[in-house]
Motif scaffolding. Structure first.
Motif, PDB file in Angstrom:
ATOM      1  N   UNK A 162       0.812  -1.082  -0.043  1.00 30.16           N
ATOM      2  CA  UNK A 162       0.073  -0.061   0.010  1.00 30.16           C
ATOM      3  C   UNK A 162       1.109   1.271   0.010  1.00 30.16           C
ATOM      4  N   UNK A 164       0.758   5.666  -0.140  1.00 34.73           N
ATOM      5  CA  UNK A 164      -0.026   6.945  -0.333  1.00 34.73           C
ATOM      6  C   UNK A 164       1.274   7.900  -0.761  1.00 34.73           C
ATOM      7  N   UNK A 166       2.382  11.468  -1.949  1.00 28.49           N
ATOM      8  CA  UNK A 166       2.142  12.879  -1.702  1.00 28.49           C
ATOM      9  C   UNK A 166       2.923  13.633  -2.877  1.00 28.49           C
ATOM     10  N   UNK A 208      -1.876  -1.298  -4.099  1.00 31.03           N
ATOM     11  CA  UNK A 208      -2.618  -0.288  -4.206  1.00 31.03           C
ATOM     12  C   UNK A 208      -2.162   1.085  -3.916  1.00 31.03           C
ATOM     13  N   UNK A 210      -2.575   5.319  -3.634  1.00 24.63           N
ATOM     14  CA  UNK A 210      -3.350   6.642  -3.341  1.00 24.63           C
ATOM     15  C   UNK A 210      -2.652   7.783  -3.542  1.00 24.63           C
ATOM     16  N   UNK A 211      -3.000   8.791  -4.574  1.00 26.28           N
ATOM     17  CA  UNK A 211      -2.098   9.870  -4.741  1.00 26.28           C
ATOM     18  C   UNK A 211      -2.815  11.126  -4.681  1.00 26.28           C
ATOM     19  N   UNK A 212      -2.054  12.141  -4.063  1.00 19.20           N
ATOM     20  CA  UNK A 212      -2.542  13.607  -3.914  1.00 19.20           C
ATOM     21  C   UNK A 212      -1.405  14.488  -4.250  1.00 19.20           C
ATOM     22  N   UNK A 221       6.706  12.468  -2.138  1.00 21.17           N
ATOM     23  CA  UNK A 221       7.128  12.007  -1.172  1.00 21.17           C
ATOM     24  C   UNK A 221       6.195  10.807  -1.046  1.00 21.17           C
ATOM     25  N   UNK A 223       4.449   7.260   1.007  1.00 25.76           N
ATOM     26  CA  UNK A 223       4.464   6.496   2.380  1.00 25.76           C
ATOM     27  C   UNK A 223       4.292   4.980   2.204  1.00 25.76           C
ATOM     28  N   UNK A 225       3.718   1.134   2.872  1.00 22.39           N
ATOM     29  CA  UNK A 225       3.351   0.038   3.816  1.00 22.39           C
ATOM     30  C   UNK A 225       3.200  -1.325   3.303  1.00 22.39           C
TER      31      UNK A 225
ATOM     32  N   UNK B 162      -5.390   1.320   8.403  1.00 25.80           N
ATOM     33  CA  UNK B 162      -3.926   2.135   8.136  1.00 25.80           C
ATOM     34  C   UNK B 162      -4.232   3.588   7.623  1.00 25.80           C
ATOM     35  N   UNK B 164      -2.827   7.416   6.432  1.00 29.80           N
ATOM     36  CA  UNK B 164      -1.841   8.437   6.034  1.00 29.80           C
ATOM     37  C   UNK B 164      -2.344   9.674   6.125  1.00 29.80           C
ATOM     38  N   UNK B 183       7.767  18.746   2.117  1.00 29.92           N
ATOM     39  CA  UNK B 183       6.851  17.853   2.922  1.00 29.92           C
ATOM     40  C   UNK B 183       7.651  17.380   3.877  1.00 29.92           C
ATOM     41  N   UNK B 210       0.550   7.112   9.768  1.00 31.72           N
ATOM     42  CA  UNK B 210       1.663   7.819   9.203  1.00 31.72           C
ATOM     43  C   UNK B 210       1.322   9.249   9.059  1.00 31.72           C
ATOM     44  N   UNK B 223      -6.043   9.640   4.364  1.00 28.21           N
ATOM     45  CA  UNK B 223      -5.960   8.559   3.491  1.00 28.21           C
ATOM     46  C   UNK B 223      -6.117   7.197   4.175  1.00 28.21           C
ATOM     47  N   UNK B 225      -7.153   3.286   4.649  1.00 27.17           N
ATOM     48  CA  UNK B 225      -7.092   1.553   4.144  1.00 27.17           C
ATOM     49  C   UNK B 225      -7.682   0.983   5.558  1.00 27.17           C
ATOM     50  N   UNK B 294     -11.371   1.691   1.083  1.00 34.14           N
ATOM     51  CA  UNK B 294     -10.556   2.760   0.860  1.00 34.14           C
ATOM     52  C   UNK B 294     -11.281   4.069   0.734  1.00 34.14           C
ATOM     53  N   UNK B 296     -10.977   8.661   1.208  1.00 36.33           N
ATOM     54  CA  UNK B 296     -10.003  10.073   1.602  1.00 36.33           C
ATOM     55  C   UNK B 296     -10.982  11.029   2.296  1.00 36.33           C
TER      56      UNK B 296
END
Lengths: 337, 337
Positions: A162, A164, A166, A208, A210-212, A221, A223, A225, B162, B164, B183, B210, B223, B225, B294, B296
């Motif tokens: 997993x 995320x 940034x 999987x 997740x993006x922002x 950056x 993160x 898991x 989980x 973030x 960041x 995190x 975010x 999970x 999932x 946000x």
């Protein structure tokens, strides 16, 4: 000497050109640009042959007093391989030109995997591009993920990832990009496309993402898991990464607690453009809890794919059969840690 | 009418004061401030009795032409309950005062759980604070997590969480906070403290968090999970959340694709200070993949805990035995969706 042409002398293209120039088994036979801006002028000053990306604009280069060597089609004719760093959606159109001219091609991560049917990372799947006509170096984010994840996959096996991500809102020169003072889920759907992209170079990866977007320009950056197949210690993980190149383990407590400080560190390396080709990982962030590895890393979006482009040239032209040999050669020429 | 004193009329305190004033079962008997700044002046203009937080500074309030009603000790004597919104580490010292005066106390998430030995969220564990002497409303981030996770826990059960958490660098008025253009993993270690904090109001929660800081002031962004105990659909999850208050399901495609647009939405609600007491979730982000949920969401750090403070007052004073009744009453008085 393999003849390399750079189609699109922008953020990535200019860096790839300089990296090619540092190698002893390849040379830059030309770079292309669609507009007579400061980058065009400086390419000529550096000694690169400059070709006009849009033939109709030849006159505007003459008016700007910039000496050109011809149009992009002339450049392609002379090359053994073209590194396509053009923006937007002209990649597919260019591919026809490259095929017609019988020249090999390397695309960047902005293009779809389906364009080439083959993607590339030096550590992930170097051998699969050996002798092929074209390949695609995966994006800066996917390159960053592969750099740290592949050694872990090889060492202990990975059940599920997993991540995320940034992402920086724009590159430092992109004055009109955003966001300003906002966090933007991008995409606002989960999962993002980054996961499947990793699987194009790390086959079978169960990931999987997740993006922002956030209001910063310096680095992405990540993160992470990572559910592991077996129980290992933090020290085991550190050992694995310390043996690998193009990864840096840096301590937040040494004054490197942010992406901005990573880029300040890069300045001290004294490289052209202050690039950070390596993927820095915050050492304190590495932890294993209940068989799951956690860590945080950053990606210098402007430069991390550059050494991979050099290795991709060697793979397509079969200059090196073995990925480790190409990686070592590229690293040495570019001063990569 | 329960007599409520607000110790510390800052970001949270001034909002709690206004929210108390809207209820029909409690009243603000005073607010305290340590400096004679614009907030002190405006508190008096609003009609609140102002007490001086640091007795030695009485003179400076007089010099600034601000009418005071006494010192913070006078205020405590008159109250049934003090909502402690003081910054930094003076909470533990204040607790002795409250105990000595025989007044109940509510702390904020900035204080440690160990100070009160009991934490509070309206949906998580309201009943446990009934009739107690003091409790602690968990932080804005933990409140945001509890709001969306508790209904999922109740509906299907949760194996592992989980999260973030992309945190705003500072509040809008904090002109000297950072980061700028960076960041910052904060902490640079994993897991962060937010996970254990959730378990103080959602007992037994298995969560790893995190956290990082980014250059924005408006909202935190989370975010999530969430591994579920049973297979459910996205529609099931939406149904669960739609039945709950203090959660908003909003569509990125409706022009609400970022934290900045969420706050613009809040402006249109016409509330005091443009507060967004609810936790907005991006509807498009909700997905269930391989039994894992999932999504946000965002958190308006300045205001989301305010309704929970009101409910906490009702719990300590036993004004309502049932959390749903208190929540409904608070929501109605404050116009919460």
């Amino acid at each position: 000497m393999v003849k390399v042409a750079i189609n699109g002398y922008g953020t990535i293209g200019k860096r790839v050109a300089d990296a090619v120039a540092l190698q002893d088994d390849m040379e830059v036979i030309g770079v292309s640009k669609t507009r007579p801006n400061y980058e065009s002028k400086m390419a000529v000053q550096k000694g690169y042959n400059l070709y006009v990306g849009i033939p109709e604009r030849e006159k505007s280069f003459a008016e700007a007093g910039i000496e050109i060597s011809g149009t992009v089609d002339d450049m392609i004719e002379e090359a053994d391989v073209v590194v396509d760093c053009t923006p937007g959606n002209i990649g597919p159109e260019n591919l026809k030109k490259y095929q017609k001219a019988g020249v090999k091609a390397i695309y960047q991560g902005g293009e779809k995997h389906t364009l080439t049917g083959l993607s590339f990372n030096s550590f992930g799947n170097y051998a699969d591009s050996l002798g092929k006509d074209c390949t695609r170096v995966v994006s800066c984010n996917t390159t960053g993920l592969t750099r740290s994840l592949k050694p872990i996959e090889d060492f202990v096996g990975i059940k599920k990832i997993r991540a995320v991500m940034v992402r920086r809102g724009g590159d430092p020169y992109q004055v009109n990009k955003g966001p300003i003072n906002a966090v933007v889920p991008n995409p606002p759907t989960v999962p993002s496309h980054h996961g499947p992209d990793l699987a194009t170079v790390m086959y079978g990866a169960n990931i999987v993402t997740v993006a922002l977007l956030v209001p910063t320009t310096l680095m992405h950056q990540h993160n992470l898991m990572v559910e592991l197949r077996d129980d290992v210690s933090v020290d085991d993980i550190i050992d694995v990464w310390e043996k690998r190149s193009r990864i840096l383990l840096l301590n937040a407590k040494d004054g490197l607690g942010s992406t901005a400080e990573f880029m300040e560190y890069a300045k001290e390396l004294g490289r052209s453009r202050n690039d950070l080709f390596e993927i820095p990982i915050w050492k304190e962030s590495i932890n294993v809890v209940d068989g799951e590895l956690f860590y945080m890393q950053a990606v210098h979006q402007e430069s991390d794919v550059v050494p991979e482009n050099i290795d991709a040239i060697r793979a397509l032209l079969e200059l090196e059969e073995n990925n480790e040999k190409s990686i070592a050669k590229t690293n040495k020429a570019m001063g990569i840690l």
